[in-house]
Design an enzyme around this catalytic site. Sequence first.
Site, PDB file in Angstrom:
ATOM      1  N   ARG A  52       1.109  -1.147  -0.103  1.00  0.00           N
ATOM      2  CA  ARG A  52       0.074  -0.103   0.010  1.00  0.00           C
ATOM      3  C   ARG A  52       0.862   1.226  -0.020  1.00  0.00           C
ATOM      4  O   ARG A  52       0.767   2.239  -0.498  1.00  0.00           O
ATOM      5  CB  ARG A  52      -0.934  -0.186   1.100  1.00  0.00           C
ATOM      6  CG  ARG A  52      -1.681   1.339   1.292  1.00  0.00           C
ATOM      7  CD  ARG A  52      -3.073   1.323   1.971  1.00  0.00           C
ATOM      8  NE  ARG A  52      -3.086   0.246   3.302  1.00  0.00           N
ATOM      9  CZ  ARG A  52      -2.179   0.571   4.603  1.00  0.00           C
ATOM     10  NH1 ARG A  52      -1.936   1.740   4.336  1.00  0.00           N
ATOM     11  NH2 ARG A  52      -2.342  -0.146   5.419  1.00  0.00           N
ATOM     12  N   TYR A 104     -16.217  15.892 -16.765  1.00  0.00           N
ATOM     13  CA  TYR A 104     -16.586  14.253 -16.736  1.00  0.00           C
ATOM     14  C   TYR A 104     -17.567  14.459 -15.523  1.00  0.00           C
ATOM     15  O   TYR A 104     -17.397  14.736 -14.467  1.00  0.00           O
ATOM     16  CB  TYR A 104     -15.360  13.607 -16.243  1.00  0.00           C
ATOM     17  CG  TYR A 104     -15.482  11.941 -15.874  1.00  0.00           C
ATOM     18  CD1 TYR A 104     -15.968  11.326 -16.951  1.00  0.00           C
ATOM     19  CD2 TYR A 104     -15.563  11.566 -14.770  1.00  0.00           C
ATOM     20  CE1 TYR A 104     -16.357  10.040 -16.572  1.00  0.00           C
ATOM     21  CE2 TYR A 104     -15.867  10.127 -14.448  1.00  0.00           C
ATOM     22  CZ  TYR A 104     -16.462   9.344 -15.483  1.00  0.00           C
ATOM     23  OH  TYR A 104     -16.741   8.037 -15.286  1.00  0.00           O
ATOM     24  N   ASP A 175      -7.163  17.906 -15.658  1.00  0.00           N
ATOM     25  CA  ASP A 175      -7.529  16.696 -15.900  1.00  0.00           C
ATOM     26  C   ASP A 175      -7.238  16.329 -17.560  1.00  0.00           C
ATOM     27  O   ASP A 175      -7.893  17.213 -18.243  1.00  0.00           O
ATOM     28  CB  ASP A 175      -9.084  16.364 -15.727  1.00  0.00           C
ATOM     29  CG  ASP A 175      -9.534  14.663 -15.803  1.00  0.00           C
ATOM     30  OD1 ASP A 175      -8.720  14.082 -16.982  1.00  0.00           O
ATOM     31  OD2 ASP A 175     -10.196  14.540 -15.536  1.00  0.00           O
ATOM     32  N   LYS A 200      -8.203   5.243 -19.613  1.00  0.00           N
ATOM     33  CA  LYS A 200      -8.368   5.887 -21.195  1.00  0.00           C
ATOM     34  C   LYS A 200      -7.396   5.578 -21.930  1.00  0.00           C
ATOM     35  O   LYS A 200      -6.701   4.574 -21.903  1.00  0.00           O
ATOM     36  CB  LYS A 200      -8.989   7.492 -21.044  1.00  0.00           C
ATOM     37  CG  LYS A 200     -10.023   7.384 -19.859  1.00  0.00           C
ATOM     38  CD  LYS A 200     -11.588   6.657 -20.345  1.00  0.00           C
ATOM     39  CE  LYS A 200     -12.298   6.838 -18.891  1.00  0.00           C
ATOM     40  NZ  LYS A 200     -12.594   7.763 -18.455  1.00  0.00           N
TER      41      LYS A 200
HETATM   42  C1  PLP Z   1     -13.223   8.424 -17.134  1.00  0.00           C
HETATM   43  C2  PLP Z   1     -12.877   9.790 -16.680  1.00  0.00           C
HETATM   44  C3  PLP Z   1     -12.640   9.819 -15.251  1.00  0.00           C
HETATM   45  C4  PLP Z   1     -12.778   9.140 -14.317  1.00  0.00           C
HETATM   46  O1  PLP Z   1     -11.994   7.975 -14.513  1.00  0.00           O
HETATM   47  P1  PLP Z   1     -12.148   6.365 -14.031  1.00  0.00           P
HETATM   48  O2  PLP Z   1     -10.705   5.692 -14.269  1.00  0.00           O
HETATM   49  O3  PLP Z   1     -13.383   5.752 -14.697  1.00  0.00           O
HETATM   50  O4  PLP Z   1     -12.418   6.389 -12.483  1.00  0.00           O
HETATM   51  C5  PLP Z   1     -12.177  11.306 -14.812  1.00  0.00           C
HETATM   52  N1  PLP Z   1     -11.942  12.296 -15.845  1.00  0.00           N
HETATM   53  C6  PLP Z   1     -12.279  12.073 -17.201  1.00  0.00           C
HETATM   54  C7  PLP Z   1     -12.095  13.317 -18.183  1.00  0.00           C
HETATM   55  C8  PLP Z   1     -12.652  10.852 -17.845  1.00  0.00           C
HETATM   56  O5  PLP Z   1     -13.023  10.477 -18.959  1.00  0.00           O
END
Ligand code: PLP
Length: 382
Positions: A52, A104, A175, A200
């Site tokens: 962890r 998101y 992000d 992603k």
């Molecule tokens: C999918 C996504 C998230 C969340 O990510 P997870 O891996 O699904 O928890 C956050 N920001 C953006 C822009 C995303 O496309």
Amino acid sequence: MSYGFTSKCLYGDDTDDEGGCDCSGAVVFPVYQSATFTHPELGRSTGYDYSRAQNPTRDHLEKIVSTLEDGAGAIAMASGMAAISAVMELFHAGDHIITDIDLYGGSIRLFDEIGVKNGLTFSHIDCSQDDAEAYMTEQTKAVYIESPTNPMMHIVDIRKMAEIAHRHNLLLIVDNTFLSPYFQKPLLLGADLVIHSATKYLAGHNDTLAGIVVASTKELNDKLHMIAMTTGGILSPFDSFLVTRGIQTLPIRMEKAQENARALVKWLENCKSVTRVFYPGRKESKGYEITVRQTSGFGAMISFEVDRKERVSEILNKVRLIHFAESLGGVETLITYPIRQTHASVPQEILDRTGLTDRILRLSVGIEDIQDLLNEFERIFA
Ligand SMILES: *Cc1c(COP(=O)(O)O)cnc(C)c1O
């Protein structure tokens, strides 16, 4: 001398000391599937105590992503939302955060449901045009954005926003999921923290959930590691390995997906049933000049509006090669209906302001043969 971006995707920075304890000559960094690590003697540690806190496979991934974003360090978490939640732990009850309105959907839910419960307050503004300074108070601690935004593809001037944020001693958090460090490096534009849903483009194969936070300074990175270790939502060794493997092909996947996206944008622009196309690489699109200045590419995310609502279900029921599924950034082309999927929990008041309607669909373009995608489009719009 430092490696180029693509070599860094394979090896990290050549100045990195790998620190691994593998002497087999394995070309691939091993999966250290171990919860705990033996101490050589009292008072001595190999640097690894308990997974962890630290794990070699996760460290390896964190180093690579930090290098790709030109950061001072990174934490790898179990999902993008776990990464964003870890960032929220930097703040205290009473703090105020300015966020974009077009984010998101899960991020908005985290801020409004969990953040507010924990005593944080938020102003959701359109960072591509509103005057962020007008919303700043003594309690404001950060500005949180995406660019391009999700799913409306608004462009925020990251450099300008960083200047404004720093003038007021705030953190700028970006992000960067949509473009990945291959096309955009927010830290070099002045951001303090970069977040990825590594689910992603970084992992890239729709087979893993993961999240990353890259910090611009050692101080922020140390705080985040403390938070990650303490709250425990860290990425497992095997998932760290999968993300590391995905990153090896990030540049070629991004190039191919973008090439396909450009061709599909052209097709959509000429399609009679499509009333609007949202893609940062269109010269007509608002923010095009900023995009060109702050990115090295436009990515492979496209949103488009169809002429009538019934066409949405017609399209979604007809797709065969393209998957009707939430998510993005993988090798497979996905089509999403944001208002019912990724943005289902976003309040109507925010949707009214971003302009997200029930006629807008979002495409994450994959790496299929372009002719197959074009054939699919001909068929689903027929
Ligand atoms: C999918 C996504 C998230 C969340 O990510 P997870 O891996 O699904 O928890 C956050 N920001 C953006 C822009 C995303 O496309």
